[in-house]
Design an enzyme around this catalytic site. Structure first.
Site, PDB file in Angstrom:
ATOM      1  N   ASP A  71     -10.384  -5.474  -1.639  1.00 58.21           N
ATOM      2  CA  ASP A  71      -9.036  -4.970  -0.349  1.00 58.21           C
ATOM      3  C   ASP A  71     -10.107  -4.042   0.817  1.00 58.21           C
ATOM      4  O   ASP A  71     -10.348  -2.946   0.496  1.00 58.21           O
ATOM      5  CB  ASP A  71      -8.350  -3.974  -1.577  1.00 58.21           C
ATOM      6  CG  ASP A  71      -6.963  -3.524  -0.387  1.00 58.21           C
ATOM      7  OD1 ASP A  71      -6.676  -3.845   1.084  1.00 58.21           O
ATOM      8  OD2 ASP A  71      -6.385  -2.824  -0.860  1.00 58.21           O
ATOM      9  N   ASP A 118       0.464  -1.457   0.066  1.00 59.29           N
ATOM     10  CA  ASP A 118      -0.120   0.121  -0.151  1.00 59.29           C
ATOM     11  C   ASP A 118       0.760   1.074  -0.091  1.00 59.29           C
ATOM     12  O   ASP A 118       1.575   1.285   0.671  1.00 59.29           O
ATOM     13  CB  ASP A 118      -1.347   0.360   1.044  1.00 59.29           C
ATOM     14  CG  ASP A 118      -1.713  -1.314   1.462  1.00 59.29           C
ATOM     15  OD1 ASP A 118      -3.233  -0.833   0.247  1.00 59.29           O
ATOM     16  OD2 ASP A 118      -2.205  -1.547   1.797  1.00 59.29           O
TER      17      ASP A 118
END
Ligand code: DX5
Ligand code: ZN
Length: 221
Positions: free
Chosen positions: A177, A36
């Site tokens: 996600d 991320d």
């Protein structure tokens, strides 16, 4: 249906045990490492920079799945030096020139993925289906680990799978996600998702990572 696969969210990993954790993933044939990247503008948080990406890539044999939560990602793709077999996802909300950015990811040798926030409609993908290898459906609003599932995203996954199959894009993968617990992963799988970003709700919660992988394999695969 495409086979279910895990992509551990490395921002949730213990920094002091990174090497050990990656060895567990290698030993368990984990296919991707989810990275991320947050710029404090597109999302209200700062996370994982280019140096960390380079170190994780250098210290592991597992391809990266880089999730760019940054403004104007097209100008910054080279910073991450994407390579063959790696996924790079860019948010449809983060650039005015989505097709150009996706085509650039492909030209750099990586696999393009388009990401959608919970509120963004599937219609934003209609004209880029031939430019992508996967869609990332955010099942929480991006920015933080440990949030609760936005429940309407389950139906969105189902509609996306139907849209892809109808238009002849059966091989385009769907990644989910956010709050991917075993319980939610079962529902996401039933809706048509096949790549599961596993963060604090699954692999990095209390207990042993290998046991959590085994449980995923038993219940979801
Ligand atoms: C959300 C992040 C996710 C998150 C997933 O912005 O992209 O990777 O860490 O983990 P949990 O299970 O904490 O939602
Ligand atoms: Zn992510």
């Amino acid at each position: 249906m495409l086979p279910p696969r895990l992509s551990p969210s490395m921002m949730c990993a213990d920094l002091f045990r990174m090497g050990e954790t990656i060895h567990v993933f290698e030993a368990n044939n984990i296919p991707y490492l989810h990275i991320d990247v947050m710029d404090g503008l597109f999302v209200p948080n700062l996370m994982l920079g280019t140096g960390t990406v380079r170190q994780i890539r250098g210290g592991s044999s597992i391809p990266l799945d880089i999730h760019l939560m940054i403004e104007e990602p097209g100008e910054k793709l080279e910073w991450f030096d994407p390579g063959p077999g790696e996924y790079i996802s860019v948010h449809v909300e983060s650039t005015r020139h989505l097709q150009r950015v996706l085509a650039k990811i492909r030209s750099l040798g990586a696999k393009p993925m388009a990401a959608l926030n919970p509120a963004s409609p599937l219609s934003m993908l209609e004209d880029v289906l031939s430019d992508i290898d996967a869609v990332l459906v955010m099942t929480v609003n991006p920015g933080y680990a440990g949030q609760r599932l936005v429940p309407q995203t389950l139906d969105k996954i189902k509609r996306l799978r139907a849209m892809l199959d109808d238009k002849g894009f059966e091989n385009v993968e769907i990644e989910v996600d956010g709050n991917v617990s075993i319980e939610n992963a079962l529902k996401m799988r039933a809706s048509g998702a096949n790549i599961f970003v596993a963060g604090s709700s699954l692999l990095f919660k209390n207990g042993n990572i290998e046991d959590h992988i085994k449980l995923f394999n038993e219940k979801i695969r």
